[in-house]
Design a protein around this motif. Sequence first.
Motif, PDB file in Angstrom:
ATOM      1  N   ASP A 177     -76.407 -62.898  60.171  1.00  0.00           N
ATOM      2  CA  ASP A 177     -77.532 -61.958  60.263  1.00  0.00           C
ATOM      3  C   ASP A 177     -78.033 -61.502  58.903  1.00  0.00           C
ATOM      4  O   ASP A 177     -78.955 -60.688  58.818  1.00  0.00           O
ATOM      5  CB  ASP A 177     -77.163 -60.758  61.134  1.00  0.00           C
ATOM      6  CG  ASP A 177     -76.052 -59.874  60.561  1.00  0.00           C
ATOM      7  OD1 ASP A 177     -75.678 -60.059  59.384  1.00  0.00           O
ATOM      8  OD2 ASP A 177     -75.547 -59.007  61.303  1.00  0.00           O
ATOM      9  N   ARG A 181     -78.719 -56.362  60.956  1.00  0.00           N
ATOM     10  CA  ARG A 181     -78.218 -56.530  62.319  1.00  0.00           C
ATOM     11  C   ARG A 181     -79.276 -56.888  63.361  1.00  0.00           C
ATOM     12  O   ARG A 181     -79.047 -57.757  64.206  1.00  0.00           O
ATOM     13  CB  ARG A 181     -77.471 -55.270  62.756  1.00  0.00           C
ATOM     14  CG  ARG A 181     -76.243 -54.953  61.929  1.00  0.00           C
ATOM     15  CD  ARG A 181     -75.530 -53.729  62.450  1.00  0.00           C
ATOM     16  NE  ARG A 181     -74.349 -53.417  61.654  1.00  0.00           N
ATOM     17  CZ  ARG A 181     -73.466 -52.483  61.999  1.00  0.00           C
ATOM     18  NH1 ARG A 181     -73.631 -51.784  63.105  1.00  0.00           N
ATOM     19  NH2 ARG A 181     -72.420 -52.281  61.238  1.00  0.00           N
ATOM     20  N   SER A 184     -80.206 -60.609  64.658  1.00  0.00           N
ATOM     21  CA  SER A 184     -79.437 -61.395  65.626  1.00  0.00           C
ATOM     22  C   SER A 184     -80.085 -61.419  67.001  1.00  0.00           C
ATOM     23  O   SER A 184     -79.895 -62.366  67.769  1.00  0.00           O
ATOM     24  CB  SER A 184     -78.010 -60.857  65.731  1.00  0.00           C
ATOM     25  OG  SER A 184     -77.316 -61.024  64.514  1.00  0.00           O
ATOM     26  N   GLY A 192     -78.328 -64.920  62.737  1.00  0.00           N
ATOM     27  CA  GLY A 192     -77.430 -64.582  63.836  1.00  0.00           C
ATOM     28  C   GLY A 192     -77.573 -65.504  65.024  1.00  0.00           C
ATOM     29  O   GLY A 192     -77.506 -65.069  66.175  1.00  0.00           O
ATOM     30  N   LYS A 193     -77.731 -66.797  64.749  1.00  0.00           N
ATOM     31  CA  LYS A 193     -77.985 -67.777  65.801  1.00  0.00           C
ATOM     32  C   LYS A 193     -77.084 -69.003  65.629  1.00  0.00           C
ATOM     33  O   LYS A 193     -76.486 -69.222  64.588  1.00  0.00           O
ATOM     34  CB  LYS A 193     -79.444 -68.254  65.755  1.00  0.00           C
ATOM     35  CG  LYS A 193     -80.510 -67.156  65.718  1.00  0.00           C
ATOM     36  CD  LYS A 193     -80.590 -66.361  66.990  1.00  0.00           C
ATOM     37  CE  LYS A 193     -81.851 -65.504  67.075  1.00  0.00           C
ATOM     38  NZ  LYS A 193     -81.987 -64.501  66.012  1.00  0.00           N
ATOM     39  N   LYS A 216     -78.080 -66.718  70.656  1.00  0.00           N
ATOM     40  CA  LYS A 216     -78.340 -65.613  69.740  1.00  0.00           C
ATOM     41  C   LYS A 216     -77.291 -64.523  69.922  1.00  0.00           C
ATOM     42  O   LYS A 216     -76.359 -64.652  70.716  1.00  0.00           O
ATOM     43  CB  LYS A 216     -79.740 -65.045  69.974  1.00  0.00           C
ATOM     44  CG  LYS A 216     -79.950 -64.355  71.327  1.00  0.00           C
ATOM     45  CD  LYS A 216     -81.373 -63.821  71.434  1.00  0.00           C
ATOM     46  CE  LYS A 216     -81.598 -63.079  72.749  1.00  0.00           C
ATOM     47  NZ  LYS A 216     -82.965 -62.522  72.824  1.00  0.00           N
ATOM     48  N   HIS A 218     -75.288 -63.376  67.458  1.00  0.00           N
ATOM     49  CA  HIS A 218     -74.124 -63.652  66.624  1.00  0.00           C
ATOM     50  C   HIS A 218     -74.205 -62.844  65.334  1.00  0.00           C
ATOM     51  O   HIS A 218     -75.289 -62.556  64.834  1.00  0.00           O
ATOM     52  CB  HIS A 218     -74.061 -65.137  66.272  1.00  0.00           C
ATOM     53  CG  HIS A 218     -73.994 -66.037  67.464  1.00  0.00           C
ATOM     54  ND1 HIS A 218     -72.893 -66.108  68.278  1.00  0.00           N
ATOM     55  CD2 HIS A 218     -74.912 -66.904  67.989  1.00  0.00           C
ATOM     56  CE1 HIS A 218     -73.121 -66.981  69.249  1.00  0.00           C
ATOM     57  NE2 HIS A 218     -74.334 -67.478  69.099  1.00  0.00           N
ATOM     58  N   ARG A 219     -73.055 -62.533  64.785  1.00  0.00           N
ATOM     59  CA  ARG A 219     -73.019 -61.766  63.540  1.00  0.00           C
ATOM     60  C   ARG A 219     -72.932 -62.665  62.312  1.00  0.00           C
ATOM     61  O   ARG A 219     -73.672 -62.482  61.355  1.00  0.00           O
ATOM     62  CB  ARG A 219     -71.845 -60.784  63.555  1.00  0.00           C
ATOM     63  CG  ARG A 219     -71.768 -59.883  62.321  1.00  0.00           C
ATOM     64  CD  ARG A 219     -70.675 -58.832  62.505  1.00  0.00           C
ATOM     65  NE  ARG A 219     -70.577 -57.967  61.342  1.00  0.00           N
ATOM     66  CZ  ARG A 219     -69.788 -58.192  60.305  1.00  0.00           C
ATOM     67  NH1 ARG A 219     -69.029 -59.281  60.270  1.00  0.00           N
ATOM     68  NH2 ARG A 219     -69.733 -57.350  59.286  1.00  0.00           N
ATOM     69  N   GLU A 235     -66.894 -66.908  64.306  1.00  0.00           N
ATOM     70  CA  GLU A 235     -67.828 -65.847  63.882  1.00  0.00           C
ATOM     71  C   GLU A 235     -67.077 -64.582  63.505  1.00  0.00           C
ATOM     72  O   GLU A 235     -66.147 -64.184  64.192  1.00  0.00           O
ATOM     73  CB  GLU A 235     -68.801 -65.564  65.025  1.00  0.00           C
ATOM     74  CG  GLU A 235     -69.763 -64.436  64.760  1.00  0.00           C
ATOM     75  CD  GLU A 235     -70.693 -64.224  65.944  1.00  0.00           C
ATOM     76  OE1 GLU A 235     -71.193 -63.114  66.108  1.00  0.00           O
ATOM     77  OE2 GLU A 235     -70.881 -65.181  66.721  1.00  0.00           O
TER      78      GLU A 235
END
Length: 363
Positions: A177, A181, A184, A192-193, A216, A218-219, A235
């Motif tokens: 990301d 944040r 994402s 964040g994908k 999607k 994801h961090r 992740e």
Amino acid sequence: MRVVAAVAAVVLVAGCSGADGEPGAGGSTGPTATATGSGAAGAVGQVGLRVESTVVSGLEVPWGVAFLPDESALVSERDSGKVRRVVGGTAAEVGTVEGVDPSSEGGLLGLAVDGKGEWVYAYYSTASDNRIAKLRYAGGKLAEQRVIVEGIPQAAVHNGGRLRFGADGFLYVGTGDGGDRPLSQDDGSLGGKVLRVTTEGKAAPGNPGGRLWISKGHRNVQGLAFDEGQLYAAEFGQNTWDELNAITVGANYGWPAAEGAEGLEGMTDPIAQWRTSEASPSGVAFARGHIFMASLRGERLWAVPVAGGKRVGEPRAFFTGEYGRLRTVEAAPDGSLWVTTSNTDGRGDAKDGDDRILRVTIS
């Protein structure tokens, strides 16, 4: 290929307060989906692991590892931007990726090689974004660098970076990301994908809405591995939970609303989770019915029994604290695992010979 229906079990990696492998401000509560063990040999069911040898030593922040058809391997060095070919206990430079701008977690990251070994794909950070380039590999040298994807969010942390070819011939990409944040959950952002693209950087057929990404929420995805049509990925979480997820095309994995298994409506929970002190995992590989997951802050190699995108037994840790931070694990052509250390990245305790690639046998 089953990836259109159920793309994979993604091992989400916990970044721990924004940095890969650094402790966060929050504590950990609740049960963990792990059982621990350590030592030079051990077993998960019928699986045992042993470090047999050091493949090569003296590397500087190795990050990506990709095998060539001749069973030698290309290795990226994060900060120098160099790519080295490892064969016969040596690591000879074959080229430098242009435009690399290293940072705390950015630089030259993941590598992937096409089936014929003619093209090498590199994920790297520039001063303004993260990009994917393809480079021709011929005569033992890299040339003809060409960017195929750009505009992936970049920051000192949360750059993602892992690349993996699927059996469908498409390139799968884990992104972060970029420390922002909301990206994402932003359908218009590549941050964040998990991306799925053609070898020219176009959206693969079947991607939701014709976009470059397939999942999607994801961090910071730093690990991808396939068991046939089932994808697994790593992740980083924030302060509490690192995750192992099974990815389905179009699914939302919850970040930033969820960290770990929270049962939120419309969001997919992980199939396993770890306290950030036990993992902060980066690379993953699949072999013998297990996802093997390299952990940075946790300084161990996790073995997680999986089948069909589900965890089918308890995870177990190997080599805890013996080799320091572990960044990447790859299944080698001879059936062993290659595991890289990451003790020269500014967060580890470098010893003589670091960083190195370890050859781990499975029994």
